[in-house]
Design a protein around this motif. Structure first.
Motif, PDB file in Angstrom:
ATOM      1  N   UNK A 106       0.860  -1.175   0.000  1.00 47.79           N
ATOM      2  CA  UNK A 106       0.000   0.000   0.000  1.00 47.79           C
ATOM      3  C   UNK A 106       0.901   1.231   0.000  1.00 47.79           C
ATOM      4  N   UNK A 107       0.547   2.283  -0.737  1.00 53.30           N
ATOM      5  CA  UNK A 107       1.384   3.500  -0.700  1.00 53.30           C
ATOM      6  C   UNK A 107       1.378   4.118   0.691  1.00 53.30           C
ATOM      7  N   UNK A 108       2.503   4.671   1.088  1.00 48.01           N
ATOM      8  CA  UNK A 108       2.606   5.297   2.405  1.00 48.01           C
ATOM      9  C   UNK A 108       1.755   6.555   2.479  1.00 48.01           C
ATOM     10  N   UNK A 109       1.246   6.838   3.675  1.00 51.63           N
ATOM     11  CA  UNK A 109       0.456   8.043   3.923  1.00 51.63           C
ATOM     12  C   UNK A 109       1.264   9.111   4.646  1.00 51.63           C
ATOM     13  N   UNK A 110       2.564   8.917   4.782  1.00 50.04           N
ATOM     14  CA  UNK A 110       3.395   9.829   5.571  1.00 50.04           C
ATOM     15  C   UNK A 110       3.397  11.245   5.000  1.00 50.04           C
ATOM     16  N   UNK A 111       3.317  11.394   3.680  1.00 50.90           N
ATOM     17  CA  UNK A 111       3.301  12.734   3.091  1.00 50.90           C
ATOM     18  C   UNK A 111       1.979  13.458   3.324  1.00 50.90           C
ATOM     19  N   UNK A 112       0.937  12.721   3.693  1.00 47.73           N
ATOM     20  CA  UNK A 112      -0.368  13.326   3.953  1.00 47.73           C
ATOM     21  C   UNK A 112      -0.540  13.591   5.446  1.00 47.73           C
ATOM     22  N   UNK A 113      -0.255  12.573   6.250  1.00 48.66           N
ATOM     23  CA  UNK A 113      -0.297  12.690   7.715  1.00 48.66           C
ATOM     24  C   UNK A 113       1.056  12.227   8.244  1.00 48.66           C
ATOM     25  N   UNK A 114       1.835  13.134   8.786  1.00 43.37           N
ATOM     26  CA  UNK A 114       3.154  12.738   9.304  1.00 43.37           C
ATOM     27  C   UNK A 114       3.036  11.712  10.428  1.00 43.37           C
ATOM     28  N   UNK A 115       1.926  11.751  11.154  1.00 41.59           N
ATOM     29  CA  UNK A 115       1.718  10.804  12.241  1.00 41.59           C
ATOM     30  C   UNK A 115       1.594   9.361  11.787  1.00 41.59           C
ATOM     31  N   UNK A 116       1.404   9.134  10.490  1.00 42.69           N
ATOM     32  CA  UNK A 116       1.294   7.767   9.981  1.00 42.69           C
ATOM     33  C   UNK A 116       2.634   7.034  10.012  1.00 42.69           C
ATOM     34  N   UNK A 117       3.734   7.761  10.146  1.00 47.27           N
ATOM     35  CA  UNK A 117       5.073   7.171  10.083  1.00 47.27           C
ATOM     36  C   UNK A 117       5.227   6.009  11.061  1.00 47.27           C
ATOM     37  N   UNK A 118       5.032   6.262  12.323  1.00 46.12           N
ATOM     38  CA  UNK A 118       5.218   5.245  13.363  1.00 46.12           C
ATOM     39  C   UNK A 118       4.228   4.099  13.181  1.00 46.12           C
ATOM     40  N   UNK A 119       2.974   4.430  12.869  1.00 47.56           N
ATOM     41  CA  UNK A 119       1.932   3.411  12.749  1.00 47.56           C
ATOM     42  C   UNK A 119       2.184   2.487  11.564  1.00 47.56           C
ATOM     43  N   UNK A 120       2.670   3.042  10.460  1.00 46.38           N
ATOM     44  CA  UNK A 120       2.986   2.196   9.315  1.00 46.38           C
ATOM     45  C   UNK A 120       4.163   1.285   9.622  1.00 46.38           C
ATOM     46  N   UNK A 121       5.144   1.775  10.353  1.00 46.97           N
ATOM     47  CA  UNK A 121       6.269   0.915  10.745  1.00 46.97           C
ATOM     48  C   UNK A 121       5.795  -0.224  11.633  1.00 46.97           C
ATOM     49  N   UNK A 122       4.926   0.072  12.575  1.00 46.24           N
ATOM     50  CA  UNK A 122       4.404  -0.969  13.459  1.00 46.24           C
ATOM     51  C   UNK A 122       3.583  -1.991  12.665  1.00 46.24           C
ATOM     52  N   UNK A 123       2.763  -1.514  11.740  1.00 44.12           N
ATOM     53  CA  UNK A 123       1.933  -2.410  10.934  1.00 44.12           C
ATOM     54  C   UNK A 123       2.801  -3.273  10.023  1.00 44.12           C
ATOM     55  N   UNK A 124       3.863  -2.702   9.490  1.00 45.92           N
ATOM     56  CA  UNK A 124       4.825  -3.466   8.690  1.00 45.92           C
ATOM     57  C   UNK A 124       5.440  -4.580   9.524  1.00 45.92           C
ATOM     58  N   UNK A 125       5.849  -4.237  10.735  1.00 44.55           N
ATOM     59  CA  UNK A 125       6.521  -5.207  11.593  1.00 44.55           C
ATOM     60  C   UNK A 125       5.572  -6.290  12.105  1.00 44.55           C
ATOM     61  N   UNK A 126       4.384  -5.912  12.513  1.00 42.67           N
ATOM     62  CA  UNK A 126       3.463  -6.854  13.151  1.00 42.67           C
ATOM     63  C   UNK A 126       2.645  -7.684  12.158  1.00 42.67           C
ATOM     64  N   UNK A 127       2.389  -7.123  10.960  1.00 43.77           N
ATOM     65  CA  UNK A 127       1.550  -7.823   9.980  1.00 43.77           C
ATOM     66  C   UNK A 127       2.272  -8.129   8.666  1.00 43.77           C
ATOM     67  N   UNK A 128       3.378  -7.456   8.394  1.00 42.16           N
ATOM     68  CA  UNK A 128       4.088  -7.677   7.140  1.00 42.16           C
ATOM     69  C   UNK A 128       3.546  -6.874   5.976  1.00 42.16           C
ATOM     70  N   UNK A 129       2.730  -5.854   6.243  1.00 46.05           N
ATOM     71  CA  UNK A 129       2.221  -4.986   5.177  1.00 46.05           C
ATOM     72  C   UNK A 129       3.324  -3.994   4.807  1.00 46.05           C
ATOM     73  N   UNK A 130       3.619  -3.877   3.513  1.00 44.47           N
ATOM     74  CA  UNK A 130       4.696  -3.015   3.032  1.00 44.47           C
ATOM     75  C   UNK A 130       4.088  -1.705   2.546  1.00 44.47           C
TER      76      UNK A 130
END
Length: 198
Positions: A106-130
């Motif tokens: 899924x494309x990152x949302x960091x450029x839209x909401x900077x707060x997505x940075x940490x959450x996307x990293x956690x989701x990548x680590x815990x679920x394997x979503x890239x």
């Protein structure tokens, strides 16, 4: 009840309708809108994910990014869910899309909401979503060398197999009393996994 209080109530109740109408106008049938436990949920395809996030932030004033995570929905998909908030209207939205389990990108949302940075990293680590295009998609919480994604439903929870349960002994394990019950493995652990006496 005063006239001011009477007039204020309809505006509060019409706010979600205004937001959903604006989303329907902008996305048409590409956005599915539903209500779950009082929260408005908007589902879009992965190709509309960034457009939805941008639209609710810029056009509808959902400027506060609360959280993002995944939900394992076997056998085929992960649901990616983001929660955003409009501080002026006091309204919240659940935004959701689905990615396939065999290619969870899924494309990152960091450029839209900077707060997505940490959450996307956690989701990548815990679920394997890239999250494609993420500026630093590296493990966040788990120890170095950890293998697998522990919040996936197919992840083997092996702690009780690798280490005996520290609680009271089962009947018959004290050397006297009733005979021992048949030992079973914890849910999700294959029968041929673990020590031979498990």
């Amino acid at each position: 009840m005063s006239a001011e209080a009477t007039n204020a109530a309809p505006a509060t109740h019409s706010a979600p309708t205004t937001h959903t109408a604006a989303i329907t106008t902008h996305f048409g049938d590409r956005a599915q809108i539903s209500d779950s436990f009082g929260d408005t949920t908007i589902d879009v395809a992965p190709t509309d994910w960034l457009a939805l996030l941008t639209h609710v932030r810029d056009a509808l004033n959902f400027t506060f990014f609360d959280w993002l995570t995944a939900v394992d929905a076997p056998p085929h998909t992960f649901a990616i869910v983001a929660h955003v908030y409009n501080p002026t209207a006091g309204r919240r939205l659940l935004l959701r899309t689905h990615v396939p389990r065999n290619n969870p990108h899924l494309p990152t949302a960091v450029d839209i909401y900077r707060g997505a940075n940490w959450h996307e990293r956690e989701t990548f680590e815990m679920f394997g979503v890239i999250f494609d295009g993420h500026p630093n998609l590296v493990p966040l919480l788990l120890p170095d060398g950890f293998e697998g994604h522990p919040l996936r439903k197919d992840f083997i929870l092996a702690a009780r197999v690798a280490k005996p349960w520290p609680g009271a002994k089962e009947p018959g394990e004290s050397g006297h009393g009733a005979p021992s019950r048949r030992k079973t493995l914890p849910p999700g652990v294959p029968a041929d996994w673990g020590p031979p006496d498990a």
